[in-house]
Design an enzyme around this catalytic site. Structure first.
Site, PDB file in Angstrom:
ATOM      1  N   PRO A  22     -23.292   7.643  72.995  1.00 45.90           N
ATOM      2  CA  PRO A  22     -24.509   7.538  72.186  1.00 45.90           C
ATOM      3  C   PRO A  22     -24.394   6.413  71.156  1.00 45.90           C
ATOM      4  O   PRO A  22     -23.387   6.329  70.460  1.00 45.90           O
ATOM      5  CB  PRO A  22     -24.569   8.899  71.486  1.00 45.90           C
ATOM      6  CG  PRO A  22     -23.166   9.425  71.524  1.00 45.90           C
ATOM      7  CD  PRO A  22     -22.552   8.888  72.768  1.00 45.90           C
ATOM      8  N   THR A  24     -26.752   4.400  68.156  1.00 49.13           N
ATOM      9  CA  THR A  24     -27.909   4.065  67.344  1.00 49.13           C
ATOM     10  C   THR A  24     -28.113   2.556  67.369  1.00 49.13           C
ATOM     11  O   THR A  24     -27.172   1.810  67.100  1.00 49.13           O
ATOM     12  CB  THR A  24     -27.637   4.539  65.895  1.00 49.13           C
ATOM     13  OG1 THR A  24     -27.577   5.956  65.928  1.00 49.13           O
ATOM     14  CG2 THR A  24     -28.699   4.077  64.931  1.00 49.13           C
ATOM     15  N   GLN A  97     -29.116  12.764  72.507  1.00 53.54           N
ATOM     16  CA  GLN A  97     -28.202  13.182  71.445  1.00 53.54           C
ATOM     17  C   GLN A  97     -28.981  13.609  70.202  1.00 53.54           C
ATOM     18  O   GLN A  97     -29.831  12.861  69.699  1.00 53.54           O
ATOM     19  CB  GLN A  97     -27.218  12.085  71.047  1.00 53.54           C
ATOM     20  CG  GLN A  97     -26.097  12.730  70.215  1.00 53.54           C
ATOM     21  CD  GLN A  97     -25.226  11.765  69.454  1.00 53.54           C
ATOM     22  OE1 GLN A  97     -25.727  10.846  68.810  1.00 53.54           O
ATOM     23  NE2 GLN A  97     -23.923  11.982  69.492  1.00 53.54           N
ATOM     24  N   HIS A 173     -24.775  16.193  68.111  1.00 50.67           N
ATOM     25  CA  HIS A 173     -23.896  15.258  67.378  1.00 50.67           C
ATOM     26  C   HIS A 173     -23.226  16.047  66.257  1.00 50.67           C
ATOM     27  O   HIS A 173     -23.820  16.282  65.206  1.00 50.67           O
ATOM     28  CB  HIS A 173     -24.741  14.114  66.818  1.00 50.67           C
ATOM     29  CG  HIS A 173     -23.939  12.965  66.271  1.00 50.67           C
ATOM     30  ND1 HIS A 173     -22.578  13.016  66.103  1.00 50.67           N
ATOM     31  CD2 HIS A 173     -24.322  11.727  65.864  1.00 50.67           C
ATOM     32  CE1 HIS A 173     -22.158  11.858  65.612  1.00 50.67           C
ATOM     33  NE2 HIS A 173     -23.191  11.063  65.457  1.00 50.67           N
ATOM     34  N   ALA A 175     -20.099  15.131  65.292  1.00 50.57           N
ATOM     35  CA  ALA A 175     -18.960  14.258  64.980  1.00 50.57           C
ATOM     36  C   ALA A 175     -19.232  13.423  63.725  1.00 50.57           C
ATOM     37  O   ALA A 175     -20.310  13.499  63.122  1.00 50.57           O
ATOM     38  CB  ALA A 175     -18.689  13.342  66.181  1.00 50.57           C
ATOM     39  N   TYR A 178     -21.743  13.931  60.254  1.00 51.96           N
ATOM     40  CA  TYR A 178     -23.165  14.304  60.137  1.00 51.96           C
ATOM     41  C   TYR A 178     -23.291  15.830  59.920  1.00 51.96           C
ATOM     42  O   TYR A 178     -22.288  16.521  59.840  1.00 51.96           O
ATOM     43  CB  TYR A 178     -23.953  13.769  61.337  1.00 51.96           C
ATOM     44  CG  TYR A 178     -23.948  12.257  61.281  1.00 51.96           C
ATOM     45  CD1 TYR A 178     -24.725  11.583  60.341  1.00 51.96           C
ATOM     46  CD2 TYR A 178     -23.096  11.507  62.085  1.00 51.96           C
ATOM     47  CE1 TYR A 178     -24.660  10.205  60.214  1.00 51.96           C
ATOM     48  CE2 TYR A 178     -23.029  10.118  61.961  1.00 51.96           C
ATOM     49  CZ  TYR A 178     -23.820   9.469  61.028  1.00 51.96           C
ATOM     50  OH  TYR A 178     -23.747   8.114  60.881  1.00 51.96           O
ATOM     51  N   GLY A 317     -18.743   2.973  74.523  1.00 49.33           N
ATOM     52  CA  GLY A 317     -19.806   2.589  73.606  1.00 49.33           C
ATOM     53  C   GLY A 317     -20.026   1.091  73.631  1.00 49.33           C
ATOM     54  O   GLY A 317     -20.811   0.573  74.438  1.00 49.33           O
TER      55      GLY A 317
HETATM   56  C1  LIG Z   1     -23.770   0.327  67.274  1.00 46.03           C
HETATM   57  C2  LIG Z   1     -23.165   1.684  67.356  1.00 46.03           C
HETATM   58  C3  LIG Z   1     -23.953   2.803  67.105  1.00 46.03           C
HETATM   59  C4  LIG Z   1     -23.419   4.096  67.229  1.00 46.03           C
HETATM   60  N1  LIG Z   1     -24.237   5.179  67.055  1.00 46.03           N
HETATM   61  C5  LIG Z   1     -23.770   6.419  67.354  1.00 46.03           C
HETATM   62  C6  LIG Z   1     -24.648   7.530  67.413  1.00 46.03           C
HETATM   63  O1  LIG Z   1     -25.877   7.439  67.201  1.00 46.03           O
HETATM   64  N2  LIG Z   1     -24.118   8.741  67.731  1.00 46.03           N
HETATM   65  C7  LIG Z   1     -22.779   8.901  67.988  1.00 46.03           C
HETATM   66  O2  LIG Z   1     -22.330  10.012  68.283  1.00 46.03           O
HETATM   67  N3  LIG Z   1     -21.930   7.860  67.949  1.00 46.03           N
HETATM   68  C8  LIG Z   1     -22.398   6.627  67.678  1.00 46.03           C
HETATM   69  N4  LIG Z   1     -21.557   5.549  67.764  1.00 46.03           N
HETATM   70  C9  LIG Z   1     -20.160   5.769  68.188  1.00 46.03           C
HETATM   71  C10 LIG Z   1     -20.034   5.617  69.714  1.00 46.03           C
HETATM   72  O3  LIG Z   1     -20.723   6.651  70.393  1.00 46.03           O
HETATM   73  C11 LIG Z   1     -18.562   5.669  70.138  1.00 46.03           C
HETATM   74  O4  LIG Z   1     -18.053   6.906  69.728  1.00 46.03           O
HETATM   75  C12 LIG Z   1     -17.741   4.552  69.517  1.00 46.03           C
HETATM   76  O5  LIG Z   1     -18.391   3.300  69.676  1.00 46.03           O
HETATM   77  C13 LIG Z   1     -16.352   4.475  70.161  1.00 46.03           C
HETATM   78  O6  LIG Z   1     -16.455   4.196  71.555  1.00 46.03           O
HETATM   79  P1  LIG Z   1     -16.117   2.735  72.129  1.00 46.03           P
HETATM   80  O7  LIG Z   1     -14.729   2.403  71.628  1.00 46.03           O
HETATM   81  O8  LIG Z   1     -16.167   2.850  73.612  1.00 46.03           O
HETATM   82  O9  LIG Z   1     -17.134   1.802  71.563  1.00 46.03           O
HETATM   83  C14 LIG Z   1     -22.057   4.248  67.591  1.00 46.03           C
HETATM   84  C15 LIG Z   1     -21.260   3.118  67.833  1.00 46.03           C
HETATM   85  C16 LIG Z   1     -21.806   1.856  67.726  1.00 46.03           C
HETATM   86  C17 LIG Z   1     -20.933   0.669  68.025  1.00 46.03           C
END
Ligand SMILES: Cc1cc2nc3c(=O)[nH]c(=O)nc-3n(C[C@H](O)[C@H](O)[C@H](O)COP(=O)(O)O)c2cc1C
Length: 365
Positions: A22, A24, A97, A173, A175, A178, A317
Site C-alpha cells: 500500500p 499513499t 487498505q 492499516h 502499522a 496510525y 513498495g
Molecule cells: C510513497 C510511499 C507511501 C506509502 N504509503 C503507505 C500507506 O498508505 N500505507 C502503508 O501501510 N504503508 C505505506 N508505505 C509503506 C509501504 O507500504 C512499504 O511498507 C514500504 O515502502 C517498505 O516496502 P519497500 O521496501 O518494498 O518499499 C508507503 C511507502 C511509500 C514509499
C-alpha cells in the site's frame, strides 16, 4: 521462481506471489474521490498478484493528510469502482487498505478540528507534513469510550462500502503508528477503560475492528498490516514480542486472508534491543494465516524469504512505484527503473503514470 507461482489467498487465486504494498500517493481530489489518473496508475500495475491500495480514509475523522482518498461517501465509492474494474479487466486482484490516522494528523488539514487518539499524547521529535508545510504535532483529543465503539462501526461500514466498490477484500492499516497501532502501543495508550492498560486491553480495539470487518464481509477477505519493529511516530513498546505474540495468536481465531508483516525499518542500533530483528522468524511462525512479508526486498532476497517457507507472498513498495511491470522485469531478470522520490507524494502524472514499461525502455535504446 517461487515469486512467479500462482497462490491461493483467502477466497481468491493470485497470478503470482508478488503483492504491491500500500502506498499513499496524495493525488486524490479534495473531496476524497480518485480520478482517471489513479485508475491508470493501478491498471498499469495490475500484473501484481495482489495490489493493496494506498491508505483510504474510512471517515472524515480519519483524515491525516491532504489529497488522500476516502471510502465513506457515495462519490468516493463510485470513483473506486473504476479502479477495481480496470484492475479486474487486466486479470488482477485488489484489496483496499483502511486508514485512520489518529494523531498522525494536523488540525490545519481537518477544518480546524483536533486529531483524535486513544490518549492525549502528542508525537514528539517529528513534524507532520501538512498542506502548510512541516508542523509540530498537536496534543490530540482522547476518544471517549462510546466514540471508540463508533470508530469500530466506521471501519465496518467502510468494509461494506469497499465490497460495493468492487474490492476483493480489505487490509487494516495497523502499522507504523496510525490509530490501531496507537491503541496497541504502551507509549500512545494510557487509557483506563476497556481499551487500555494490559496487553489484552490495548489489543482490544484491533481485535474488535477485525471482527467487525470479517463479520460484515465474510471470511477470507480481510488482512492486517503490522510493524512490530518500527518505533516510528512515537510508538514504543517495552516488550514488543509479547504484545505482538498475543495479538497474532488472538487473530488466529478470525477467518482472515493474511497477516502482512514488516521487517524493521528506521531501527536505531542502540536502545532498541527488545525489538525482534527477524520479524518473520519470531512472529510470522505464530499465525495460522498466510504471511505477506514486506520492507526492503529485492528479487533475490524476496525469493530467499519465500524459500524459508514462513512468508508465502512478498510485497514491494518503492519498486512498484518506478516499475509498473515489476513482475515482467523479475521474470526476465531485467533492469529496474530508478524511483524519483521528489514525486512520491502529491503532484500530477509525473512520477505517477509515466514510468516506462520494459518494451518502452528497450525501444528508447
Ligand atoms: C510513497 C510511499 C507511501 C506509502 N504509503 C503507505 C500507506 O498508505 N500505507 C502503508 O501501510 N504503508 C505505506 N508505505 C509503506 C509501504 O507500504 C512499504 O511498507 C514500504 O515502502 C517498505 O516496502 P519497500 O521496501 O518494498 O518499499 C508507503 C511507502 C511509500 C514509499
Amino acid at each position: 521462481m517461487k515469486l512467479l507461482q500462482s497462490i491461493k489467498l483467502g477466497n481468491i487465486t493470485l497470478n503470482n506471489s508478488i503483492a504491491m504494498a500500500p502506498m499513499t500517493r496524495a493525488r486524490a481530489e479534495s473531496n476524497g474521490t480518485v480520478n482517471d489518473t489513479t485508475v491508470e496508475y493501478y491498471k498499469q500495475r495490475a500484473s501484481a498478484g495482489l495490489i493493496i491500495s494506498e491508505g483510504i480514509n474510512i471517515s472524515e475523522q480519519a483524515i491525516g493528510s491532504p489529497f488522500t482518498p476516502g471510502i465513506y461517501i457515495s462519490e468516493q465509492i463510485e470513483s473506486w469502482k473504476k479502479v477495481t474494474d480496470a484492475v479486474h479487466e487486466k486479470g488482477g486482484k485488489i484489496f483496499a487498505q483502511f486508514w485512520h490516522t489518529g494523531r498522525v494528523a494536523h488540525s490545519v488539514d481537518k477544518n480546524g478540528v483536533l486529531p483524535v487518539a486513544p490518549s492525549a499524547l502528542a508525537i514528539v521529535g517529528q513534524q507532520h507534513f501538512s498542506s502548510q508545510g512541516a508542523m509540530d504535532y498537536e496534543v490530540p483529543r482522547a476518544l471517549e469510550t462510546a466514540e471508540v465503539k463508533q470508530v469500530v462501526q466506521d471501519y465496518k461500514q467502510a468494509a461494506i462500502n469497499a465490497i460495493e466498490a468492487g474490492f476483493d477484500g480489505v487490509e487494516l492499516h495497523a502499522a507504523t503508528g496510525y490509530l490501531p497501532n496507537q491503541f496497541l502501543a504502551e507509549s500512545s495508550n494510557i487509557r483506563t477503560d476497556e481499551y487500555g492498560g494490559t496487553t489484552e486491553k490495548r489489543s482490544r480495539f484491533i481485535l474488535e475492528v477485525m471482527s467487525a470487518i470479517t463479520e460484515a464481509i465474510g471470511g477470507g477477505k480481510t488482512g492486517i498490516k503490522l510493524s512490530p519493529s518500527i518505533p516510528y511516530n512515537s510508538i514504543l513498546e517495552s516488550d514488543p514480542v509479547a504484545t505482538y505474540s498475543y495479538l497474532i495468536k488472538e487473530l488466529n481465531s478470525l477467518p482472515l486472508a493474511y497477516i502482512h508483516l514488516m521487517n524493521p525499518l528506521f531501527l536505531p542500533e542502540e536502545g532498541f534491543e527488545q525489538y525482534p530483528k527477524d520479524v518473520m522468524g519470531t512472529l510470522g511462525t505464530l499465525t495460522i494465516h498466510t504471511v505477506i512479508a514486506n520492507a526492503g526486498y529485492t528479487k533475490e532476497t524476496a525469493e530467499a524469504e519465500l524459500q524459508k517457507g514462513i512468508a508465502k507472498i512478498i510485497s514491494f513498495g518503492v519498486p512498484f512505484i518506478a516499475n509498473p511491470d515489476l513482475v515482467k522485469r523479475f521474470e526476465l531478470n531485467a533492469e529496474l527503473n530508478t524511483p524519483d522520490r521528489a514525486t512520491f507524494y502529491g503532484g500530477d502524472e509525473k512520477g505517477y503514470i509515466d514510468y516506462p514499461f520494459l518494451e518502452q525502455s528497450v525501444i528508447q535504446y
